[in-house]
Design a protein around this motif. Structure first.
Motif, PDB file in Angstrom:
ATOM      1  N   ALA A 198       1.022  -1.304   0.061  1.00 13.92           N
ATOM      2  CA  ALA A 198      -0.060  -0.094  -0.139  1.00 13.92           C
ATOM      3  C   ALA A 198       1.002   1.299   0.051  1.00 13.92           C
ATOM      4  CB  ALA A 198      -0.973  -0.094   1.292  1.00 13.92           C
ATOM      5  N   THR A 199       0.405   2.216  -0.723  1.00 16.65           N
ATOM      6  CA  THR A 199       1.117   3.457  -0.648  1.00 16.65           C
ATOM      7  C   THR A 199       0.020   4.710  -0.342  1.00 16.65           C
ATOM      8  OG1 THR A 199       0.415   3.842  -3.030  1.00 16.65           O
ATOM      9  CG2 THR A 199       2.510   2.690  -2.748  1.00 16.65           C
ATOM     10  N   GLY A 200      -1.027   4.468  -0.218  1.00 19.19           N
ATOM     11  CA  GLY A 200      -2.081   5.437   0.325  1.00 19.19           C
ATOM     12  C   GLY A 200      -2.029   5.983   1.812  1.00 19.19           C
ATOM     13  N   ALA A 201      -2.381   7.176   1.586  1.00 21.15           N
ATOM     14  CA  ALA A 201      -2.367   8.181   2.967  1.00 21.15           C
ATOM     15  C   ALA A 201      -3.213   7.211   4.025  1.00 21.15           C
ATOM     16  CB  ALA A 201      -2.836   9.451   2.864  1.00 21.15           C
ATOM     17  N   GLY A 202      -4.298   6.609   3.722  1.00 21.18           N
ATOM     18  CA  GLY A 202      -5.077   5.831   4.759  1.00 21.18           C
ATOM     19  C   GLY A 202      -5.284   4.278   4.235  1.00 21.18           C
ATOM     20  N   LEU A 203      -5.837   3.592   4.963  1.00 23.23           N
ATOM     21  CA  LEU A 203      -6.051   2.339   4.510  1.00 23.23           C
ATOM     22  C   LEU A 203      -7.705   2.081   4.780  1.00 23.23           C
ATOM     23  CD1 LEU A 203      -3.126   0.240   6.182  1.00 23.23           C
ATOM     24  CD2 LEU A 203      -3.574   0.743   3.990  1.00 23.23           C
ATOM     25  N   ALA A 204      -8.250   1.285   3.870  1.00 26.19           N
ATOM     26  CA  ALA A 204      -9.570   0.807   3.957  1.00 26.19           C
ATOM     27  C   ALA A 204      -9.539  -0.824   3.415  1.00 26.19           C
ATOM     28  CB  ALA A 204     -10.383   1.622   2.997  1.00 26.19           C
ATOM     29  N   TYR A 205     -10.501  -1.613   4.018  1.00 27.97           N
ATOM     30  CA  TYR A 205     -10.566  -2.967   3.672  1.00 27.97           C
ATOM     31  C   TYR A 205     -11.982  -3.328   3.135  1.00 27.97           C
ATOM     32  CZ  TYR A 205      -6.382  -2.743   6.935  1.00 27.97           C
ATOM     33  OH  TYR A 205      -5.632  -2.537   7.497  1.00 27.97           O
ATOM     34  N   LEU A 206     -12.112  -4.347   2.179  1.00 35.75           N
ATOM     35  CA  LEU A 206     -13.103  -4.704   1.747  1.00 35.75           C
ATOM     36  C   LEU A 206     -13.009  -6.050   1.146  1.00 35.75           C
ATOM     37  CD1 LEU A 206     -16.021  -3.849   0.800  1.00 35.75           C
ATOM     38  CD2 LEU A 206     -15.239  -3.642  -1.759  1.00 35.75           C
ATOM     39  N   ASP A 207     -13.754  -7.164   1.812  1.00 39.75           N
ATOM     40  CA  ASP A 207     -13.710  -8.500   1.197  1.00 39.75           C
ATOM     41  C   ASP A 207     -14.068  -8.450   0.079  1.00 39.75           C
ATOM     42  OD1 ASP A 207     -12.319  -9.026   3.432  1.00 39.75           O
ATOM     43  OD2 ASP A 207     -13.906  -9.905   4.704  1.00 39.75           O
ATOM     44  N   GLY A 208     -13.684  -9.517  -0.779  1.00 39.94           N
ATOM     45  CA  GLY A 208     -14.168  -9.992  -2.301  1.00 39.94           C
ATOM     46  C   GLY A 208     -15.717 -10.032  -2.212  1.00 39.94           C
ATOM     47  N   ALA A 209     -16.485 -10.358  -1.193  1.00 35.60           N
ATOM     48  CA  ALA A 209     -17.905 -10.797  -1.373  1.00 35.60           C
ATOM     49  C   ALA A 209     -18.657  -9.481  -0.971  1.00 35.60           C
ATOM     50  CB  ALA A 209     -18.219 -12.195  -0.825  1.00 35.60           C
ATOM     51  N   ASP A 210     -17.933  -8.318  -0.484  1.00 35.25           N
ATOM     52  CA  ASP A 210     -18.867  -7.253   0.097  1.00 35.25           C
ATOM     53  C   ASP A 210     -18.831  -5.960  -0.907  1.00 35.25           C
ATOM     54  OD1 ASP A 210     -18.658  -8.697   2.681  1.00 35.25           O
ATOM     55  OD2 ASP A 210     -16.941  -7.643   3.375  1.00 35.25           O
ATOM     56  N   LEU A 211     -19.942  -5.250  -0.705  1.00 36.36           N
ATOM     57  CA  LEU A 211     -19.991  -4.171  -1.420  1.00 36.36           C
ATOM     58  C   LEU A 211     -19.915  -2.754  -0.572  1.00 36.36           C
ATOM     59  CD1 LEU A 211     -23.123  -5.492  -3.226  1.00 36.36           C
ATOM     60  CD2 LEU A 211     -21.016  -5.396  -4.126  1.00 36.36           C
ATOM     61  N   TRP A 212     -19.688  -1.807  -1.344  1.00 39.10           N
ATOM     62  CA  TRP A 212     -19.573  -0.379  -0.925  1.00 39.10           C
ATOM     63  C   TRP A 212     -20.585   0.571  -1.507  1.00 39.10           C
ATOM     64  CZ3 TRP A 212     -13.789   1.345  -0.593  1.00 39.10           C
ATOM     65  CH2 TRP A 212     -13.320   1.023   0.749  1.00 39.10           C
TER      66      TRP A 212
END
Length: 104
Positions: free
Chosen positions: A87-101
């Motif tokens: 990762a190179t982003g200023a922040g981290l977020a997570y999303l699993d392969g079966a989830d939606l935003w």
């Protein structure tokens, strides 16, 4: 990868992926549909035995904000650790392969 340490994305989204071929395209699309576009998506194919990794690769071929890493299966936590290391982003977020935003 489209970012560098000198110009990081606002967010690095880490997606551990294991045998989610029926959901992963919709999951990735939910990230692409976000109103904020300053992100990188790091998908860690954690030894999938189905078509999950190939589906992820097809999205990466169309959008340079998406990186797909392939590794032997070590579990979700290990896949997240692999993604965080890239990762190179200023922040981290997570999303699993079966989830939606939702878009916003």
């Amino acid at each position: 990868m489209h970012t560098t340490f000198d110009n990081p994305a606002a967010f690095s989204i880490i997606m551990p992926l294991y045998n989610q071929e029926q959901f992963v395209a919709e999951s990735i699309q939910s990230i692409l549909d976000q109103t904020l576009g300053d992100w990188e998506l790091i998908i860690v194919d954690d030894g999938s035995t189905d078509d999950s990794g190939n589906i992820a690769e097809s999205f990466a071929a169309r959008d340079d904000r998406i990186t797909v890493l392939h590794q032997a299966n070590v579990g979700r936590a290990g896949a997240r650790t692999t993604g965080i290391a890239r990762a190179t982003g200023a922040g981290l977020a997570y999303l699993d392969g079966a989830d939606l935003w939702f878009p916003d």
